[in-house]
Write an enzyme that holds these catalytic residues in place. Structure first.
Site, PDB file in Angstrom:
ATOM      1  N   CYS A 120       0.810  -1.217   0.000  1.00 15.14           N
ATOM      2  CA  CYS A 120       0.000   0.000   0.000  1.00 15.14           C
ATOM      3  C   CYS A 120       0.848   1.275   0.000  1.00 15.14           C
ATOM      4  O   CYS A 120       1.435   1.610  -1.012  1.00 15.14           O
ATOM      5  CB  CYS A 120      -0.995  -0.030   1.165  1.00 15.14           C
ATOM      6  N   GLU A 166      -2.367  -8.875   4.419  1.00 11.59           N
ATOM      7  CA  GLU A 166      -2.479  -9.230   5.844  1.00 11.59           C
ATOM      8  C   GLU A 166      -3.934  -9.286   6.324  1.00 11.59           C
ATOM      9  O   GLU A 166      -4.232  -9.866   7.354  1.00 11.59           O
ATOM     10  CB  GLU A 166      -1.675  -8.240   6.702  1.00 11.59           C
ATOM     11  N   HIS A 204      -3.901  -5.221   0.569  1.00 12.97           N
ATOM     12  CA  HIS A 204      -3.390  -5.645   1.880  1.00 12.97           C
ATOM     13  C   HIS A 204      -3.456  -7.165   2.048  1.00 12.97           C
ATOM     14  O   HIS A 204      -4.520  -7.704   2.354  1.00 12.97           O
ATOM     15  CB  HIS A 204      -4.214  -4.978   2.993  1.00 12.97           C
TER      16      HIS A 204
END
Ligand code: XMP
Length: 511
Positions: free
Chosen positions: A80, A170, A168
């Site tokens: 990002c 994660e 993202h």
């Protein structure tokens, strides 16, 4: 540390800790450091990940990491903000995005034969959360994935082991996020996946033995997961030289002091239970302000703990159940020097005058890892699955002043609620639950009698770390039964309400 390590440079994203946890779920050790404090032993890290950020690379407050010892020197994954940073300052262009780029998206193009996307197919769902977009790639950038709305969703730099992704990996909603991290860390960067709860226990036991030697250690047990796992680890390392103190502050749950003490003794811990209920209640007399109550409880704890610790001779160390989120340095949104370290508040802090050295065996691990380590150590799953409970206990759930009678009422209410959750199979679906005793009397009728009694509020939340929380949609039938039980069985209560506020803006505890 014999394990391969990943360095995560934090630019203040709300997801940075999640990156570290996902990496560790792959059995790879990771550490978070502020973007502007790169560790001096940078050569000991085998790969680096740049986090997201609330800031924009186009703004005056853009955060500038010093990457000279990292880029081209080791495998680098930029997420990002990181991806935008590499683009914007290395020959590409970042601009405000014209379409909505928040939420779920799907990869519509993946470059053929890319190890980075091995085992991932077009259509894979990813999570976007950004307001700028990468208009053109940096020098030597090669596009490796797009979504329908974001053309430059992922790129690599030719001739480097540098990868950048706009989404993202994660976040749970990126369904192949973990596979992407594994592809990068294992297949591209070559890290070994040997960071496991077993290896953690083995190495931590050795480290404690080397650090503490034959010295005595004192530890305050709280009944919670962290202090319990810390105690069992220390006990494994130094046996009888660990002295545990478990204080009853009179604000625990119903029968908790006795039952938890028994459990600790059953685990072979050398533990002294100290019933200081009266001392705490005395210190609280007449106090209504939440902060004053917290202070009184904290100070009483230190006094009691200090008294008890002084009865032990030759104690040199104080052990604490501090965990990794308590010690990660936070990055301020402006990147300024205001980074702070949160202090652990479960055992009331270390009294300076005790002058003990500190040992914190769980400093490097997250709560979910503490639970896994606890399981490896053979700790009862019921104890490991206990909901968090605040240090000041029922003291911050009785609004206004605290009396022994109010504690009794709330203990009864809380026990009905918590036992009910267990009986209905709801306890493990809830992150934390409890009851609040409100400083409100209301009119009711029981039999033919008018009543004017207390009101209690029940609260149950879902959360991952207590920083944000949603109230839980408990079944009406359960709430109906619980309310009936409370009003029928607990003398002094004639009204029950259910708290339907989320955090933010409402905190989990009412005080
Ligand atoms: P709040 O009320 O801030 O709570 O939303 C977030 C989490 O922290 C717990 N909590 C505490 N834990 N000492 C603790 O050990 C405290 O003083 C304290 N205050 C709140 C709370 O129970 C929830 O899990």
């Amino acid at each position: 540390m014999q394990h391969d390590k990943v360095l995560i440079l934090d630019f203040g994203s709300q997801y940075t800790q999640l990156i570290a946890r996902r990496v560790r779920e792959l059995n790879i050790y990771s550490e978070i450091h502020p973007f502007n404090k790169i560790p001096t032993d940078i050569e000991s890290y085998k790969a680096v990940i740049l986090s997201g950020s609330p800031n924009s690379v186009r703004g005056e407050d853009a955060l500038h990491p010093e990457l000279k010892d990292i880029r081209t020197k080791k495998p680098l994954l930029a997420v990002c903000y990181g991806a935008q940073y590499l683009a914007h300052f290395s020959g590409g262009e970042v601009a405000p995005s014209s379409t909505r780029e928040y939420g779920r998206a799907n990869l519509s193009y993946i470059k053929d034969n890319e190890v980075f996307f091995e085992n991932i197919s077009e259509g894979s769902q990813v999570w976007m959360s950004h307001s700028d977009t990468i208009k053109s790639l940096p020098t030597n950038g090669v596009l490796i994935a797009s979504t329908t709305d974001v053309a430059n969703a992922a790129y690599k730099i030719e001739g480097e082991e540098t990868y950048a992704i706009q989404f993202h990996p994660e976040v749970y909603h990126s369904t192949d996020g973990k596979q992407i991290l594994e592809n990068f860390l294992v297949k591209i960067a070559g890290l070994k996946q040997d960071w496991t709860p077993d290896s953690f226990v083995e190495e931590t036991v050795e480290a404690i033995q080397a650090k503490v030697g034959n010295d005595k250690v004192v530890l305050g047990l709280s009944g919670g997961v962290d202090s319990t796992v810390a105690a069992v680890l220390l006990h494994k390392a130094i046996g009888e030289n660990l002295y545990c103190i478990f204080v009853n502050n009179g604000l625990l749950r119903k029968n908790e002091f006795e039952s938890v003490l028994k459990q600790y003794e059953g685990m072979g811990l050398n533990v002294k239970g100290v019933d200081a209920s009266e001392r705490f209640l005395k210190a609280l007399v007449g106090l209504e302000d939440p902060e004053k109550k917290r202070k009184a409880i904290g100070n009483s704890f230190i006094e009691v703990f200090d008294d008890e610790a002084h009865k032990l001779t030759d104690v040199k160390w104080l052990a604490q159940g501090t965990i990794y989120p308590d010690v990660i340095e936070s990055v301020s949104a402006t990147g300024g020097p205001s980074a702070t370290i949160k202090s652990h508040h479960n055992v009331g802090g270390l009294p300076d005058f005790m002058k003990l050295k500190i040992v914190e065996p769980l400093r490097a691990i997250f709560k979910d890892e503490v639970r896994r380590v606890g399981a490896t150590l053979g700790i009862d799953p019921e104890l490991l699955g206990r909901h968090p409970f605040p240090g000041p206990g029922l003291g911050i759930r009785i609004l206004g002043d605290i009396t022994a009678e109010k504690v009794r009422i709330l203990q009864e209410v809380d026990a009905i609620f918590i036992n009910g959750l267990k009986e209905w199979g709801l306890y493990d679906k809830v992150w934390q639950a409890g009851a609040m005793l409100l400083p409100v009397n209301s009119v009711g009728v029981m039999g033919d009698e008018r009543t004017y009694e207390k009101c209690v509020a029940l609260r149950a939340v879902e959360s991952t770390d207590g920083m944000t929380a949603d109230w839980v949609n408990l079944p009406y039938e359960f709430l109906q039964k619980t309310s009936n039980d409370i009003i029928n069985k607990v003398k002094g209560v004639n009204r029950v309400v259910y708290d339907i506020s989320s955090k933010p803006p409402a905190t989990i505890e009412w005080e």
